[in-house]
Design a protein around this motif. Structure first.
Motif, PDB file in Angstrom:
ATOM      1  N   LYS A   1      37.115  31.412  43.412  1.00 54.92           N
ATOM      2  CA  LYS A   1      36.613  32.748  43.708  1.00 54.92           C
ATOM      3  C   LYS A   1      37.347  33.806  42.898  1.00 54.92           C
ATOM      4  CE  LYS A   1      33.975  30.862  46.811  1.00 54.92           C
ATOM      5  NZ  LYS A   1      32.552  30.586  46.492  1.00 54.92           N
ATOM      6  N   VAL A   2      38.656  33.604  42.694  1.00 56.58           N
ATOM      7  CA  VAL A   2      39.430  34.539  41.878  1.00 56.58           C
ATOM      8  C   VAL A   2      38.900  34.547  40.444  1.00 56.58           C
ATOM      9  CG1 VAL A   2      41.688  35.020  40.871  1.00 56.58           C
ATOM     10  CG2 VAL A   2      41.512  34.379  43.288  1.00 56.58           C
ATOM     11  N   HIS A   3      38.686  33.360  39.876  1.00 61.10           N
ATOM     12  CA  HIS A   3      38.176  33.281  38.507  1.00 61.10           C
ATOM     13  C   HIS A   3      36.790  33.916  38.416  1.00 61.10           C
ATOM     14  CE1 HIS A   3      41.465  31.009  36.884  1.00 61.10           C
ATOM     15  NE2 HIS A   3      41.335  30.059  37.779  1.00 61.10           N
ATOM     16  N   ARG A   4      35.960  33.720  39.442  1.00 62.28           N
ATOM     17  CA  ARG A   4      34.623  34.317  39.432  1.00 62.28           C
ATOM     18  C   ARG A   4      34.720  35.839  39.496  1.00 62.28           C
ATOM     19  NH1 ARG A   4      30.372  31.818  43.558  1.00 62.28           N
ATOM     20  NH2 ARG A   4      30.968  30.003  42.285  1.00 62.28           N
ATOM     21  N   ALA A   5      35.633  36.346  40.332  1.00 62.47           N
ATOM     22  CA  ALA A   5      35.812  37.794  40.424  1.00 62.47           C
ATOM     23  C   ALA A   5      36.285  38.375  39.098  1.00 62.47           C
ATOM     24  CB  ALA A   5      36.804  38.125  41.539  1.00 62.47           C
ATOM     25  N   MET A   6      37.140  37.638  38.414  1.00 57.22           N
ATOM     26  CA  MET A   6      37.611  38.099  37.109  1.00 57.22           C
ATOM     27  C   MET A   6      36.473  38.157  36.102  1.00 57.22           C
ATOM     28  SD  MET A   6      41.267  36.132  36.804  1.00 57.22           S
ATOM     29  CE  MET A   6      41.648  36.914  35.247  1.00 57.22           C
ATOM     30  N   ARG A   7      35.592  37.143  36.131  1.00 51.27           N
ATOM     31  CA  ARG A   7      34.449  37.145  35.220  1.00 51.27           C
ATOM     32  C   ARG A   7      33.505  38.304  35.511  1.00 51.27           C
ATOM     33  NH1 ARG A   7      34.717  31.463  36.112  1.00 51.27           N
ATOM     34  NH2 ARG A   7      32.985  31.585  37.609  1.00 51.27           N
ATOM     35  N   GLU A   8      33.499  38.748  36.770  1.00 56.13           N
ATOM     36  CA  GLU A   8      32.652  39.877  37.151  1.00 56.13           C
ATOM     37  C   GLU A   8      33.317  41.224  36.863  1.00 56.13           C
ATOM     38  OE1 GLU A   8      30.484  39.568  40.922  1.00 56.13           O
ATOM     39  OE2 GLU A   8      31.207  37.511  41.070  1.00 56.13           O
ATOM     40  N   GLY A   9      34.507  41.174  36.266  1.00 54.74           N
ATOM     41  CA  GLY A   9      35.149  42.407  35.820  1.00 54.74           C
ATOM     42  C   GLY A   9      36.075  43.069  36.808  1.00 54.74           C
ATOM     43  N   ALA A  10      36.564  42.341  37.808  1.00 54.30           N
ATOM     44  CA  ALA A  10      37.461  42.925  38.805  1.00 54.30           C
ATOM     45  C   ALA A  10      38.714  43.489  38.150  1.00 54.30           C
ATOM     46  CB  ALA A  10      37.845  41.872  39.841  1.00 54.30           C
ATOM     47  N   GLU A  11      39.109  44.674  38.609  1.00 55.02           N
ATOM     48  CA  GLU A  11      40.322  45.324  38.110  1.00 55.02           C
ATOM     49  C   GLU A  11      41.399  45.446  39.186  1.00 55.02           C
ATOM     50  OE1 GLU A  11      38.603  48.471  34.907  1.00 55.02           O
ATOM     51  OE2 GLU A  11      37.964  48.750  37.005  1.00 55.02           O
ATOM     52  N   LEU A  12      40.969  45.389  40.449  1.00 46.27           N
ATOM     53  CA  LEU A  12      41.886  45.423  41.583  1.00 46.27           C
ATOM     54  C   LEU A  12      41.444  44.337  42.566  1.00 46.27           C
ATOM     55  CD1 LEU A  12      44.134  46.629  43.366  1.00 46.27           C
ATOM     56  CD2 LEU A  12      42.465  48.322  44.188  1.00 46.27           C
ATOM     57  N   LEU A  13      42.351  43.424  42.894  1.00 47.69           N
ATOM     58  CA  LEU A  13      42.031  42.299  43.761  1.00 47.69           C
ATOM     59  C   LEU A  13      42.751  42.463  45.092  1.00 47.69           C
ATOM     60  CD1 LEU A  13      40.770  39.453  44.134  1.00 47.69           C
ATOM     61  CD2 LEU A  13      42.911  38.521  43.224  1.00 47.69           C
ATOM     62  N   LEU A  14      41.988  42.541  46.181  1.00 45.13           N
ATOM     63  CA  LEU A  14      42.566  42.592  47.517  1.00 45.13           C
ATOM     64  C   LEU A  14      42.523  41.193  48.116  1.00 45.13           C
ATOM     65  CD1 LEU A  14      41.085  45.874  49.042  1.00 45.13           C
ATOM     66  CD2 LEU A  14      42.971  45.565  47.426  1.00 45.13           C
ATOM     67  N   ILE A  15      43.683  40.719  48.585  1.00 43.96           N
ATOM     68  CA  ILE A  15      43.788  39.377  49.141  1.00 43.96           C
ATOM     69  C   ILE A  15      44.031  39.479  50.640  1.00 43.96           C
ATOM     70  CG2 ILE A  15      44.984  37.165  49.040  1.00 43.96           C
ATOM     71  CD1 ILE A  15      45.911  37.926  46.211  1.00 43.96           C
ATOM     72  N   TRP A  16      43.106  38.935  51.424  1.00 41.56           N
ATOM     73  CA  TRP A  16      43.174  38.941  52.892  1.00 41.56           C
ATOM     74  C   TRP A  16      43.596  37.536  53.322  1.00 41.56           C
ATOM     75  CZ3 TRP A  16      41.255  42.386  56.904  1.00 41.56           C
ATOM     76  CH2 TRP A  16      41.087  41.787  58.155  1.00 41.56           C
ATOM     77  N   GLY A  17      44.806  37.404  53.835  1.00 42.89           N
ATOM     78  CA  GLY A  17      45.281  36.092  54.268  1.00 42.89           C
ATOM     79  C   GLY A  17      46.790  36.064  54.367  1.00 42.89           C
ATOM     80  N   GLY A  18      47.332  34.856  54.548  1.00 36.53           N
ATOM     81  CA  GLY A  18      48.765  34.675  54.642  1.00 36.53           C
ATOM     82  C   GLY A  18      49.380  34.352  53.295  1.00 36.53           C
ATOM     83  N   ASP A  19      50.654  33.950  53.318  1.00 35.86           N
ATOM     84  CA  ASP A  19      51.361  33.671  52.067  1.00 35.86           C
ATOM     85  C   ASP A  19      50.707  32.547  51.271  1.00 35.86           C
ATOM     86  OD1 ASP A  19      53.598  35.557  52.136  1.00 35.86           O
ATOM     87  OD2 ASP A  19      54.250  34.446  53.906  1.00 35.86           O
ATOM     88  N   GLY A  20      50.151  31.547  51.969  1.00 36.13           N
ATOM     89  CA  GLY A  20      49.492  30.452  51.268  1.00 36.13           C
ATOM     90  C   GLY A  20      48.272  30.923  50.503  1.00 36.13           C
ATOM     91  N   THR A  21      47.480  31.775  51.118  1.00 34.27           N
ATOM     92  CA  THR A  21      46.303  32.328  50.449  1.00 34.27           C
ATOM     93  C   THR A  21      46.717  33.189  49.260  1.00 34.27           C
ATOM     94  OG1 THR A  21      45.118  32.372  52.561  1.00 34.27           O
ATOM     95  CG2 THR A  21      44.226  33.710  50.777  1.00 34.27           C
ATOM     96  N   VAL A  22      47.747  34.007  49.468  1.00 26.70           N
ATOM     97  CA  VAL A  22      48.240  34.858  48.372  1.00 26.70           C
ATOM     98  C   VAL A  22      48.722  33.998  47.216  1.00 26.70           C
ATOM     99  CG1 VAL A  22      49.999  36.536  47.705  1.00 26.70           C
ATOM    100  CG2 VAL A  22      48.830  36.769  49.911  1.00 26.70           C
ATOM    101  N   GLN A  23      49.465  32.934  47.521  1.00 27.31           N
ATOM    102  CA  GLN A  23      49.992  32.066  46.462  1.00 27.31           C
ATOM    103  C   GLN A  23      48.873  31.419  45.646  1.00 27.31           C
ATOM    104  OE1 GLN A  23      50.117  28.269  46.438  1.00 27.31           O
ATOM    105  NE2 GLN A  23      50.841  28.547  44.336  1.00 27.31           N
ATOM    106  N   ARG A  24      47.853  30.917  46.323  1.00 29.11           N
ATOM    107  CA  ARG A  24      46.742  30.279  45.621  1.00 29.11           C
ATOM    108  C   ARG A  24      46.033  31.284  44.710  1.00 29.11           C
ATOM    109  NH1 ARG A  24      46.612  24.555  46.363  1.00 29.11           N
ATOM    110  NH2 ARG A  24      47.227  24.112  48.516  1.00 29.11           N
ATOM    111  N   CYS A  25      45.866  32.510  45.182  1.00 26.04           N
ATOM    112  CA  CYS A  25      45.220  33.538  44.372  1.00 26.04           C
ATOM    113  C   CYS A  25      46.066  33.928  43.169  1.00 26.04           C
ATOM    114  CB  CYS A  25      44.914  34.767  45.223  1.00 26.04           C
ATOM    115  SG  CYS A  25      43.607  34.537  46.458  1.00 26.04           S
ATOM    116  N   LEU A  26      47.367  34.107  43.408  1.00 30.56           N
ATOM    117  CA  LEU A  26      48.253  34.479  42.307  1.00 30.56           C
ATOM    118  C   LEU A  26      48.323  33.380  41.257  1.00 30.56           C
ATOM    119  CD1 LEU A  26      51.233  36.222  44.142  1.00 30.56           C
ATOM    120  CD2 LEU A  26      49.084  37.184  43.309  1.00 30.56           C
ATOM    121  N   ASP A  27      48.318  32.128  41.709  1.00 27.34           N
ATOM    122  CA  ASP A  27      48.333  31.017  40.758  1.00 27.34           C
ATOM    123  C   ASP A  27      47.104  31.063  39.866  1.00 27.34           C
ATOM    124  OD1 ASP A  27      49.451  28.497  39.736  1.00 27.34           O
ATOM    125  OD2 ASP A  27      47.698  27.574  40.672  1.00 27.34           O
TER     126      ASP A  27
END
Length: 313
Positions: A50-76
């Protein structure tokens, strides 16, 4: 809002913060973001695509809703090859149990406060670590810390919150000693038996304990701690020192800071990454990427004025 960044939301739908995701949609509309890129996932492992898809759609600011595990997966996903050439700002909406990254950076653990920071806070470039091919921003550990996190599974954390760590911590004190050879920035630093090796970018770690009071998340170095405690009584001694803010003076603990940490174990131990359970390993090779992540934080909250804690190098 023509000058606003293109916004994307990645949400772990099983995590709860404030009045929930419905309220988040309303608040974003009120703030002028009427049609953000929006993805919900049932588990954190589903977030990278989903992060890669959001990037392809031109996202400039990413809001992550979740715990540390969710944040880590997104940052990776953000840091992965092919993605790091375009810097995207990240805002954390801490809907997990521990929320260690948010807590250490002073991000409010409430929806309105966290959203205000995510949309209007300062931008700070923070350090990121790599370990076994994954990126992390909070901590990585083998031994005791990993056992504690493994046993405090998502069901237990959802039911008991941070109290889950008290029960699993008592069980994890039975962690066996394993011989470890540790090199710091290319030099031999430790050779002996350990029950825990922890590498952290922040001061407060699993269970809300302040293990590294002088940690700074944007100084290009990670804190390293080795614990040689064996059995419950040894661990009680370590925890008492932690509570008193004197863990660095414990004969059962050794600490330093580093840009590159290489740990070799003589037998496999389970490891954890930003509070996420992983399989066993005999190698813990961590390298710091200085200021590789742009994160929205409360104004003047990231403490980059220098370390106030004790160092041993």
């Amino acid at each position: 809002m023509t000058d606003s960044p293109k916004l994307a939301v990645i949400a772990h739908r099983k995590k709860q913060l404030g009045e929930g995701l419905g309220r988040l949609r309303e608040a974003l509309t009120e703030a002028g973001f009427e049609d953000p890129i929006w993805y919900e996932v049932p588990k954190s492992k589903k977030t990278p695509k989903k992060v890669h898809r959001a990037m392809r759609e031109g996202a400039e600011l990413l809001l992550i809703w979740g715990g540390d595990g969710t944040v880590q997966r997104c940052l990776d996903a953000l840091m992965s090859e092919g993605s790091a050439d375009r810097r995207i700002a990240v805002g954390i909406l801490p809907a997990g149990t521990a929320n260690l990254l948010a807590t250490n950076l002073g991000i409010p653990i409430d929806l309105d406060g966290a959203l205000e920071v995510a949309l209007h806070g300062d931008q700070k470039d923070l350090d990121v670590g790599t370990f076994n091919g994954e990126h992390f921003a909070v901590m990585a550990g083998v031994g005791f810390d990993a056992l504690l996190i493994r046993d405090a599974d998502s069901v237990m954390k959802d039911r008991f919150g941070r109290l889950a760590y008290l029960w699993t911590g008592a069980r994890a004190t039975r962690a066996r000693l394993v011989r470890a050879h540790i090199a710091i920035d290319g030099d031999d630093w430790f050779d002996g038996k350990v029950s825990c090796v922890l590498v952290a970018n922040v001061g407060t770690v699993t269970g809300g304990l302040t293990a590294f009071p002088g940690a700074v998340p944007d100084d290009g170095r990670f804190d390293v701690g080795v614990v040689t405690a064996v059995g419950m009584w040894d661990w009680i001694k370590v925890f008492l020192r932690l509570l008193l803010g004197q863990v660095h003076s414990s004969p059962l603990v050794r600490t330093t800071t580093a840009r590159h940490i290489d740990v070799r174990l003589d037998s496999k131990l389970r490891y954890e990454l930003d509070g996420g359970d992983r399989k066993k390993t005999t190698r813990m090779n961590v390298q710091v990427k200085p200021r590789a992540l742009t994160l929205r934080v409360p104004s003047s909250q990231v403490r980059s004025a220098g370390r106030s804690g004790h160092r041993q190098e």
